[in-house]
Design a protein around this motif. Structure first.
Motif, PDB file in Angstrom:
ATOM      1  N   ALA A  32      99.274  25.651 113.715  1.00  0.00           N
ATOM      2  CA  ALA A  32      99.800  27.008 114.336  1.00  0.00           C
ATOM      3  C   ALA A  32      97.604  27.555 114.008  1.00  0.00           C
ATOM      4  CB  ALA A  32     100.014  27.052 112.465  1.00  0.00           C
ATOM      5  N   LEU A  33      97.046  26.205 114.476  1.00  0.00           N
ATOM      6  CA  LEU A  33      95.809  26.712 114.603  1.00  0.00           C
ATOM      7  C   LEU A  33      95.533  26.452 116.060  1.00  0.00           C
ATOM      8  CD1 LEU A  33      93.183  26.895 113.306  1.00  0.00           C
ATOM      9  CD2 LEU A  33      93.043  24.477 113.238  1.00  0.00           C
ATOM     10  N   ALA A  34      96.550  25.946 116.156  1.00  0.00           N
ATOM     11  CA  ALA A  34      95.939  26.038 118.249  1.00  0.00           C
ATOM     12  C   ALA A  34      96.613  27.585 118.453  1.00  0.00           C
ATOM     13  CB  ALA A  34      96.453  24.771 118.699  1.00  0.00           C
ATOM     14  N   LEU A  35      98.234  27.376 118.158  1.00  0.00           N
ATOM     15  CA  LEU A  35      98.541  28.296 118.443  1.00  0.00           C
ATOM     16  C   LEU A  35      98.293  30.407 117.749  1.00  0.00           C
ATOM     17  CD1 LEU A  35     102.224  27.284 118.446  1.00  0.00           C
ATOM     18  CD2 LEU A  35     100.677  27.607 120.323  1.00  0.00           C
ATOM     19  N   ASP A  36      96.601  30.011 117.484  1.00  0.00           N
ATOM     20  CA  ASP A  36      96.367  31.514 116.803  1.00  0.00           C
ATOM     21  C   ASP A  36      97.741  32.045 115.905  1.00  0.00           C
ATOM     22  OD1 ASP A  36      93.711  30.843 117.794  1.00  0.00           O
ATOM     23  OD2 ASP A  36      94.412  31.893 119.423  1.00  0.00           O
ATOM     24  N   ALA A  37      98.064  31.730 114.928  1.00  0.00           N
ATOM     25  CA  ALA A  37      99.628  32.009 114.099  1.00  0.00           C
ATOM     26  C   ALA A  37      98.834  32.378 113.167  1.00  0.00           C
ATOM     27  CB  ALA A  37     100.043  31.179 113.723  1.00  0.00           C
ATOM     28  N   VAL A  38      99.185  33.398 112.758  1.00  0.00           N
ATOM     29  CA  VAL A  38      99.157  34.462 111.360  1.00  0.00           C
ATOM     30  C   VAL A  38      99.831  34.586 109.890  1.00  0.00           C
ATOM     31  CG1 VAL A  38      97.984  36.807 110.734  1.00  0.00           C
ATOM     32  CG2 VAL A  38      98.226  36.143 113.046  1.00  0.00           C
ATOM     33  N   CYS A  39      99.210  34.065 109.616  1.00  0.00           N
ATOM     34  CA  CYS A  39     100.016  33.654 107.838  1.00  0.00           C
ATOM     35  C   CYS A  39     100.815  35.857 107.097  1.00  0.00           C
ATOM     36  CB  CYS A  39      99.267  32.200 107.359  1.00  0.00           C
ATOM     37  SG  CYS A  39      99.689  31.048 108.157  1.00  0.00           S
ATOM     38  N   LEU A  40     101.527  35.385 107.002  1.00  0.00           N
ATOM     39  CA  LEU A  40     102.208  36.677 105.952  1.00  0.00           C
ATOM     40  C   LEU A  40     102.133  36.224 104.750  1.00  0.00           C
ATOM     41  CD1 LEU A  40     104.438  37.779 108.909  1.00  0.00           C
ATOM     42  CD2 LEU A  40     102.191  38.354 108.926  1.00  0.00           C
ATOM     43  N   VAL A  41     101.474  36.849 104.027  1.00  0.00           N
ATOM     44  CA  VAL A  41     101.499  36.289 102.201  1.00  0.00           C
ATOM     45  C   VAL A  41     101.673  37.616 101.704  1.00  0.00           C
ATOM     46  CG1 VAL A  41      99.613  34.508 102.639  1.00  0.00           C
ATOM     47  CG2 VAL A  41      98.480  36.866 101.680  1.00  0.00           C
ATOM     48  N   ARG A  42     102.513  37.676 100.787  1.00  0.00           N
ATOM     49  CA  ARG A  42     102.621  38.726  99.580  1.00  0.00           C
ATOM     50  C   ARG A  42     102.334  39.105  98.609  1.00  0.00           C
ATOM     51  NH1 ARG A  42     108.769  41.845 100.597  1.00  0.00           N
ATOM     52  NH2 ARG A  42     107.488  41.702 103.223  1.00  0.00           N
ATOM     53  N   SER A  43     102.324  39.883  97.415  1.00  0.00           N
ATOM     54  CA  SER A  43     102.015  39.135  96.547  1.00  0.00           C
ATOM     55  C   SER A  43     102.771  41.185  95.447  1.00  0.00           C
ATOM     56  CB  SER A  43     100.947  38.913  95.426  1.00  0.00           C
ATOM     57  OG  SER A  43      99.877  40.165  95.831  1.00  0.00           O
ATOM     58  N   VAL A  44     102.318  41.000  94.462  1.00  0.00           N
ATOM     59  CA  VAL A  44     102.741  42.274  93.113  1.00  0.00           C
ATOM     60  C   VAL A  44     101.858  43.180  93.858  1.00  0.00           C
ATOM     61  CG1 VAL A  44     104.107  40.910  91.346  1.00  0.00           C
ATOM     62  CG2 VAL A  44     101.616  41.374  91.491  1.00  0.00           C
ATOM     63  N   ARG A  45     100.197  42.768  94.086  1.00  0.00           N
ATOM     64  CA  ARG A  45      99.635  43.940  94.976  1.00  0.00           C
ATOM     65  C   ARG A  45      99.512  44.564  96.528  1.00  0.00           C
ATOM     66  NH1 ARG A  45      95.787  40.678  95.318  1.00  0.00           N
ATOM     67  NH2 ARG A  45      96.668  38.796  95.350  1.00  0.00           N
ATOM     68  N   GLY A  46     100.464  43.391  97.484  1.00  0.00           N
ATOM     69  CA  GLY A  46     100.621  44.404  98.623  1.00  0.00           C
ATOM     70  C   GLY A  46     100.954  42.985  99.780  1.00  0.00           C
ATOM     71  N   GLU A  47     100.587  43.337 100.810  1.00  0.00           N
ATOM     72  CA  GLU A  47     100.818  42.345 101.655  1.00  0.00           C
ATOM     73  C   GLU A  47      99.187  41.842 102.450  1.00  0.00           C
ATOM     74  OE1 GLU A  47     104.508  43.726 104.734  1.00  0.00           O
ATOM     75  OE2 GLU A  47     105.475  43.553 102.766  1.00  0.00           O
TER      76      GLU A  47
END
Length: 284
Positions: A129-144
């Motif tokens: 993931a680091l080598a490919l410049d990936a982006v992690c998408l996270v969510r909570s009750v406060r938003g994304e």
């Protein structure tokens, strides 16, 4: 051993899962495939107050085309990722590295997002993931929010997610046909964790190297991007001498551990040798 007592929730949607995490407080764990978490629970190395099971949550197993990137759902299993045609075409480094994860039984239950959220520096997929410049998408009750892989891993088995946040997917930029990729891994047995692993992508321009991306597994408390190697090969001819010289820079900025599987010095040597191999293989 028997796990400690905990509350159990099995939400049916991402929204319900986020609410359950928020209500549970800081001492909650998320159960995806469970291949890493269950042993920790049984050994009581983890003893959460609550366990949030994502098995029934809809929509988290999808792998979809998002234009110039792929979005891989956090609950997509390793087996699914390996065989998905979009991944094999546009992110072959992920498929290649995932094929080395444990054994078929683990790959059928373990999940792509779980491997990243677990944040084990010996895991194969964080470095990819680091080598490919990936982006992690996270969510909570406060938003994304979006967390680049370069900021997601902050310490040994610790990510940048807040206790009430849930990893719902990973956006991976597509690699075009000009890129070659390779994941080089050294481990004691076929099913073991990596002693050292190298995630590598190389884009050639004729006989020269236009760009390279290299990340290291198990060379510190977090996966490490080998920036010195990337700079050393850029604009150079694609030759064994180039790769050998650049690979000598692989240990720069790393903190390789000493454990039962090898000393810090041994891992430093492996990183140098394996990086040269990975560059050569990725460059064709």
């Amino acid at each position: 051993m028997i796990p400690a007592t905990f509350d159990y929730a099995r939400p049916a949607s991402v929204e319900d899962a986020c609410r359950a995490l928020s209500d549970a407080g800081e001492d909650a764990k998320v159960l995806a495939g469970g291949q890493s978490l269950m042993p920790l629970l049984r050994l009581r190395l983890a003893y959460p107050d609550a366990l949030i099971d994502l098995d029934r949550v809809d929509g988290l197993r999808e792998i979809r085309d998002a234009g110039d990137s792929l979005v891989i759902g956090a609950m997509a299993t390793h087996h699914q990722v390996i065989h998905d045609p979009l991944v094999r075409e546009h992110a072959p480094l992920i498929a290649q590295a995932t094929e080395t994860v444990a054994d078929p039984a683990v790959r059928h239950r373990g999940t792509f997002g779980g491997s990243l959220a677990h944040a084990d520096p010996a895991g194969d997929l964080p470095a990819v993931a680091l080598a490919l410049d990936a982006v992690c998408l996270v969510r909570s009750v406060r938003g994304e929010r979006e967390i680049p892989a370069s900021e997601f891993f902050v310490d040994w088995m610790t990510s940048a997610m807040e206790p009430d946040e849930l990893l719902v997917g990973v956006r991976v930029p597509k690699l075009d046909a000009g890129w070659g990729v390779h994941y080089e891994k050294f481990h004691r047995t076929a099913q073991a964790w990596a002693i050292v692993g190298i995630a590598c992508a190389v884009r050639r321009n004729g006989d020269g190297i236009e760009e390279a991306r290299v990340a290291l597994t198990c060379m510190g408390p977090v996966p490490v991007r080998a920036n010195a190697v990337e700079i050393a090969v850029q604009g150079r001819p694609a030759s064994e001498e180039t790769f050998r010289t650049a690979a000598a820079q692989a240990p720069a900025g790393t903190e390789p551990p000493t454990d039962l599987h090898g000393s810090s010095e041994y891992r430093t040597h492996l990183a140098t040798v394996l990086t040269a191999r990975a560059l050569a293989a990725a460059a064709g």
